[in-house]
Write a protein that holds these residues in place. Structure first.
Motif, short mmCIF file in Angstrom:
data_model
loop_
_atom_site.label_atom_id
_atom_site.label_comp_id
_atom_site.label_asym_id
_atom_site.label_seq_id
_atom_site.Cartn_x
_atom_site.Cartn_y
_atom_site.Cartn_z
N ALA A 52 -19.46 -28.87 32.10
CA ALA A 52 -20.36 -28.53 31.01
C ALA A 52 -21.74 -28.09 31.48
CB ALA A 52 -20.53 -29.72 30.07
N LYS A 53 -21.96 -28.01 32.79
CA LYS A 53 -23.31 -27.84 33.32
C LYS A 53 -23.99 -26.56 32.81
CE LYS A 53 -22.09 -25.57 37.71
NZ LYS A 53 -22.86 -24.33 37.44
N ASP A 54 -23.26 -25.47 32.75
CA ASP A 54 -23.87 -24.21 32.30
C ASP A 54 -24.32 -24.28 30.84
OD1 ASP A 54 -23.40 -23.27 34.81
OD2 ASP A 54 -21.76 -21.92 34.25
N ALA A 55 -23.57 -24.98 30.02
CA ALA A 55 -23.92 -25.11 28.60
C ALA A 55 -25.15 -25.99 28.41
CB ALA A 55 -22.76 -25.69 27.83
N GLU A 71 -17.97 -33.94 42.58
CA GLU A 71 -18.76 -34.52 41.49
C GLU A 71 -17.87 -34.82 40.29
OE1 GLU A 71 -22.89 -32.88 41.10
OE2 GLU A 71 -22.05 -31.30 42.38
N ASP A 72 -18.46 -35.52 39.31
CA ASP A 72 -17.68 -35.90 38.13
C ASP A 72 -17.22 -34.64 37.39
OD1 ASP A 72 -17.06 -38.44 36.38
OD2 ASP A 72 -17.62 -36.84 34.98
N TRP A 73 -16.03 -34.72 36.86
CA TRP A 73 -15.44 -33.53 36.24
C TRP A 73 -16.18 -33.05 35.01
CZ3 TRP A 73 -11.68 -33.01 31.94
CH2 TRP A 73 -11.69 -34.12 31.08
N MET A 107 -22.91 -36.33 30.28
CA MET A 107 -23.21 -34.90 30.28
C MET A 107 -24.69 -34.64 30.00
SD MET A 107 -19.98 -33.24 28.26
CE MET A 107 -18.36 -33.06 29.01
N LEU A 108 -25.21 -35.28 28.96
CA LEU A 108 -26.59 -35.03 28.56
C LEU A 108 -27.58 -35.49 29.63
CD1 LEU A 108 -26.53 -35.97 24.76
CD2 LEU A 108 -26.43 -33.70 25.80
N GLU A 109 -27.22 -36.55 30.33
CA GLU A 109 -28.09 -37.06 31.40
C GLU A 109 -27.80 -36.42 32.75
OE1 GLU A 109 -27.63 -41.29 31.30
OE2 GLU A 109 -28.72 -41.51 29.40
N ALA A 110 -26.77 -35.53 32.78
CA ALA A 110 -26.38 -34.82 34.00
C ALA A 110 -26.11 -35.78 35.16
CB ALA A 110 -27.46 -33.80 34.39
N LYS A 111 -25.44 -36.86 34.86
CA LYS A 111 -25.09 -37.84 35.88
C LYS A 111 -23.73 -37.50 36.48
CE LYS A 111 -27.92 -41.67 34.19
NZ LYS A 111 -27.94 -43.07 33.71
N PHE A 112 -23.72 -36.49 37.32
CA PHE A 112 -22.48 -35.99 37.88
C PHE A 112 -22.22 -36.50 39.31
CE2 PHE A 112 -24.10 -32.34 35.20
CZ PHE A 112 -23.36 -32.69 34.08
#
Length: 283
Positions: free
Chosen positions: A278-281, A272-274, A218-223
């Motif tokens: 969390a992307k908006d947060a 993309e990964d589920w 999530m933190l690295e946005a590896k979706f």
């Protein structure tokens, strides 16, 4: 001498531990009987908050909320000794902590917020986790005393309301976890699986082991390289909702999760990964 306000499950066991360590403690509680139960252990029970504070070098509070903390402190204030340190373990709002630090600093007192991730048994055994944040000099003034009350004292730095914020973050996760378990048992009921049997899943499946990797993604946005595509997760959510609906078993949180999934899929993220939920947060 220590003054302790709030003799609920947590506060009363803090006092029991302090007495076991030989500390002199005055106790006060709105419901006098809860304080009186500690008298046989050597705690001095008083009926007036100001009287509890007289002669105390440290003031500890384990109360219900911001309003209760402010009310008790104002009632106790006439008894405060010069140089007394106020330590509040209550789960309160970050905004309230900022206001209290400013107010009591102006009045010439040290105020430290030290919320805890501890149950009553932790308080009795001086284990668990206690959080602090704020002026390093103020933390240093109480550090050794607080370390005796807990297993780990975590200093989150100089921002005065950071401990309050982290306490809310942790409690939100605990609420989500507990509600998720309740939801799982509800789905089990719909599928004819008793809760006691559904719980055996965790003898073999440890979702907690995935938290670090999930947070990192999530933190690295590896979706873009999914381990579980959002569209497939949404399909599973549909199966769960349909099964519960057919059995007449209400689900509390999954419909809201499914709605969020639908919105993110509509934005073009279905492959993309589920964890992209969390992307908006994270923006």
């Amino acid at each position: 001498m220590i003054a302790f306000y709030g003799m609920g499950l947590l506060g009363s066991n803090f006092v029991r531990a302090l007495r076991r360590h030989g500390e002199d403690v005055k106790v006060w509680n709105r419901t006098a009987a809860k304080a009186a139960a500690l008298e046989p252990l050597g705690a001095k029970v008083v009926s007036d908050p100001a009287e509890a504070a007289r002669g105390a070098q440290r003031i500890h509070l384990t109360l219900s909320d911001d309003a209760a903390v402010d009310d008790v402190l104002e009632r106790a204030r006439p008894g405060f000794a010069q140089g007394a340190i106020i330590v509040d373990h209550t789960t309160t709002s970050p905004k309230g902590v900022v206001a209290r630090v400013a107010r009591w600093t102006e009045r010439g007192f040290v105020f430290v917020h030290a919320p805890v991730f501890m149950g009553p048994q932790n308080a009795l055994e001086s284990t668990g986790l206690m959080l602090v944040s704020g002026d390093p000099k103020r933390i240093d003034a109480v550090k050794s005393s607080l370390e005796k009350m807990t297993g780990t004292l975590l200093n989150l730095g100089p921002r005065v309301d950071k401990a309050a914020a982290f306490k809310l973050l942790g409690n939100l996760y605990l609420m989500s976890l507990t509600t998720g378990l309740a939801e799982m048992f509800a789905l089990g009921k719909a599928l004819g699986i008793p809760a006691s049997e559904a719980a055996t899943l965790f003898q073999h499946f440890n979702p907690g082991a995935t938290i670090s990797a999930r947070v990192k993604r999530m933190l690295e946005a590896k979706f873009a390289s999914p381990s579980w595509e959002l569209s497939m997760a949404r399909k599973d959510a549909r199966l769960m909702i349909d099964a519960a609906s057919e059995a007449g078993v209400p689900l509390a949180i999954l419909p809201a999760i499914a709605k969020r999934m639908d919105a993110v899929i509509a934005e073009g993220h279905g492959n993309e990964d589920w964890t992209i939920l969390a992307k908006d947060a994270l923006e």
